[in-house]
Design a protein around this motif. Sequence first.
Motif, PDB file in Angstrom:
ATOM      1  N   LYS A   3      13.470  -1.441  -7.719  1.00 14.79           N
ATOM      2  CA  LYS A   3      12.866  -2.149  -8.855  1.00 14.79           C
ATOM      3  C   LYS A   3      11.401  -2.464  -8.559  1.00 14.79           C
ATOM      4  N   GLN A   4      11.138  -2.930  -7.338  1.00 14.25           N
ATOM      5  CA  GLN A   4       9.754  -3.263  -6.965  1.00 14.25           C
ATOM      6  C   GLN A   4       8.880  -2.006  -6.964  1.00 14.25           C
ATOM      7  N   ASP A  37       6.348  -8.593  -9.429  1.00 12.55           N
ATOM      8  CA  ASP A  37       6.700  -9.917  -9.944  1.00 12.55           C
ATOM      9  C   ASP A  37       6.908 -10.848  -8.756  1.00 12.55           C
ATOM     10  N   THR A  93       4.371   2.254 -11.222  1.00 14.13           N
ATOM     11  CA  THR A  93       3.981   2.406 -12.630  1.00 14.13           C
ATOM     12  C   THR A  93       2.627   1.751 -12.880  1.00 14.13           C
ATOM     13  N   ARG A 150       9.398   0.808  -8.658  1.00 13.15           N
ATOM     14  CA  ARG A 150       9.216   1.305 -10.027  1.00 13.15           C
ATOM     15  C   ARG A 150       8.091   0.536 -10.721  1.00 13.15           C
ATOM     16  N   LYS A 151       8.080  -0.805 -10.599  1.00 12.45           N
ATOM     17  CA  LYS A 151       7.047  -1.605 -11.268  1.00 12.45           C
ATOM     18  C   LYS A 151       5.670  -1.366 -10.626  1.00 12.45           C
ATOM     19  N   THR A 152       5.646  -1.357  -9.286  1.00 14.07           N
ATOM     20  CA  THR A 152       4.358  -1.217  -8.582  1.00 14.07           C
ATOM     21  C   THR A 152       3.750   0.152  -8.817  1.00 14.07           C
TER      22      THR A 152
END
Length: 897
Positions: free
Chosen positions: A41-42, A233, A48, A44-46
């Motif tokens: 999850k980290q 986040d 992106t 994917r967000k970073t």
Amino acid sequence: MVDYHASNSQASSGGPAIYMDPREQENDWDRDLLLDPAWEKQQRKTFTAWCNSHLRKAGTQIENIEEDFRDGLKLMLLLEVISGERLPKPERGKMRVHKINNVNKALDYIAGKGVKLVSIGAEEIVDGNAKMTLGMIWTIILRFAIQDISVEETSAKEGLLLWCQRKTAPYKNVNVQNFHISWKDGLAFNALIHRHRPELIDYDKLRKDDPLTNLNNAFEVAEKYLDIPKMMDAEDIVGTLRPDEKAIMTYVSCFYHAFSGAQKAETAANRICKVLAVNQENEHLMEDYEKLASDLLDWIRRTIPWLENRAPEKTMAEMQQKLEDFRGYRRVHKPPKVQEKCQLEINFNTLQTKLRLSNRPAFMPSEGRMVSDINGSWHNLEGAEKGYEEWMLNEIRRLERLDHLAEKFRQKATIHESWTDGKEAMLTQKDYETASLSEVKALLRKHEAFESDLAAHQDRVEQIAAIAQELNELDYYDSPSVNARCQKICEQWDALGSLTQSRRESLERTEKQLESIDELYLEYAKRAAPFNNWMEGAMEDLQDMFIVHNIEEIQGLITAHEQFKSTLPEANKEREAIQAIQAEVQKIAQYNGIKLSGGNPYTTITPKTIDNKWDKVEQLVPQRDQALQEELAKQQSNDHLRRKFATQANIVGPWIQTKMEEIGRISIEMNGTLEDQLVNLREYEQSIIEYKPNIDQLEGDHQLIQEALIFDNKYTAYTMEHLRVGWEQLLTTIARTINEIENQILTRDAKGISQEQLHEYRTSFNHFDKKRTGQMDMDNYRALLVATGNSLGDAEFARIMGIVDPNNSGVVTFQAFIDFMSRETTDTDTADQVIASFKILAADKNFIMAEELRRELPPDQAEYCIARMAPYSGPDAKPGALDYMSFSTALYGESDL
């Protein structure tokens, strides 16, 4: 290149998907595809957010990282934006084959940048495989955002970690050791921002126990003021036991690139500060040298006229005071100046070594202040010293001789004046006019006796005149009174001669009429007169002053005196015979009834006079014995002083010579490290200094010798001047040798030369230093260079000799050899590097402003540059612009540009 197309079948069949070179452990992907869900999850967000930070420059973005890259179009666009290069034209078709071809073009481009991809195929990306897509984006981030990061000698991940550690080191509660848990509390992110932009964050208000606030504060400030998008986040980081390393690295790399401009400026400023600090220290050393040289030269200029003053003094006491002043100069005033001169040479050599090591031009002192100039002035000073001392000793001898001659003149003049007293009256009387024949004949005989006496005194008059002449030639201060007295004696002597001749003529005219002569009186007079003169001469000799300088001379006088005493019995017999004549006269007179009127008509020398003078001679003999014995004791004492000085001098002289030879051997031998050699030399120097009481003892013995007016010493070939110069040379030589070792340590440390290399250099140098002098000629030096691996033609050898022997002396020292070897094999700051550093601070301008220097450099170094930089006069000049290029050139010299 790995054939990643051929690996598609493996991926589709569920085989492992490894996309990085397995030799690079820090870039390993999860080979078992078992990513922690929180990490995925980290990532994917970073990833992106990172992609969008670049794609927005092309006016687009992605929403879903595994979906939006499937057709390969935005993937190719992303690579073009971050690389600044054009990729092959993409295919616009919607079919699967078109998408695969586009993704392959992107993968081909990545592989062309040196990235070895393993098991990543275009089909997985087109099929939307999330793990493969994240792995591919991580590959791109590593290659284009992290791989080129370099701090000191580390690069990529380790370089980025070292950069973070350096930047956050001053901050409390921050200890960056990795790219996961070290960042959980958010303080490290805030510290990075505060270090570069302190106005954006109040770091002291942050608390370690409030990580959510810390993280959100850093993310918001970075996005608002640094144009770094929020890539994670805070809740995900805090809620994860160990945050994802790749996500953290990706986000932190954005900070590195955001601050890279400041990093370059800081690096440039550090280089400039280092160079300026060296230059400031060197200038301080130059100023110290100039002042010390000026003070020493001024002292020499003030001292030489004093030593060249040859104005003679009138008395011995005044000359003795001059000699005492000179001894005070030797003992008190000169020794500190000898130390200053030695220290000056050491400072000069150390400064030149530092300048060579920092690639600066050699120091050229002001005109007249070179070490050679000081040595020349010092040589003149020592020449003046030697001349002054020789002149004083000669003057003392001259004054001693003058005092002796003056006293001798006074004694002889007094004796002569006493003898001439009443002689003119006697010669001018007319007693013969009324005398009988016998009386006239007696007067004539008396006159003949007087003439004999007068002739006997001629030698004394000549001696008086000769002594007066010598006093004039030796510039005796009281010569006028001597000349006047001598002139009076000579004039009186001439008058006596004339009167004697006149009286004789008168008596001879009367002689024909007067024929009575008393033979006994005449015989008495004839024998009494020379005996009387002999006694007077003996008394004069017994009272004569003498001056001797050694035992042999006084023993000669004693021998002569003993010979004189041996003649006294014969003289006494003559005295008794003369007295017997007078007794016979009295006997005849009584026997014949003759009444004697007065004394002997032929002489005034009575028996009583003879007895009195004989008694005087007998009194003077023991007095002369005592004076000679006292002088003998004095000369024996002087001889003792000579022997005492010679005994010590014959020890000290060879000792100094031996120490000089030992220092020469030490300077070319290799015993232990340079530090060991330095310790040994300093201990050796201390042992030499501890020998100083022996020199002081010699100085004391020498002073006693000078005070005793001893001018020679047959027991030794060493003079105090010779030993004094040898001692000063010994102290200077050991100090220079220590300085050479210190300079070798300075060279070794500054150039990074190992102890083994230095030992090898010394071994090679000693092998070709055939005479063990610490230097060699050009032929041996050429052989040394060939032996150490240098390929030499005539032109190259001439270039090297210009470096190691700039003065064309024809010899090469060991220090020059190691300077050359270190210069050829090590790197130093250059003028080009300094110019490049200033160019960074000036934002690529050809000039720099004062406010830029004050902003980037410490205050003292900024003002140092501003004071020395000339105004910039190029075509793009603006008011207040400064020329940093000419300033850098001046630091290193034109030859380095």
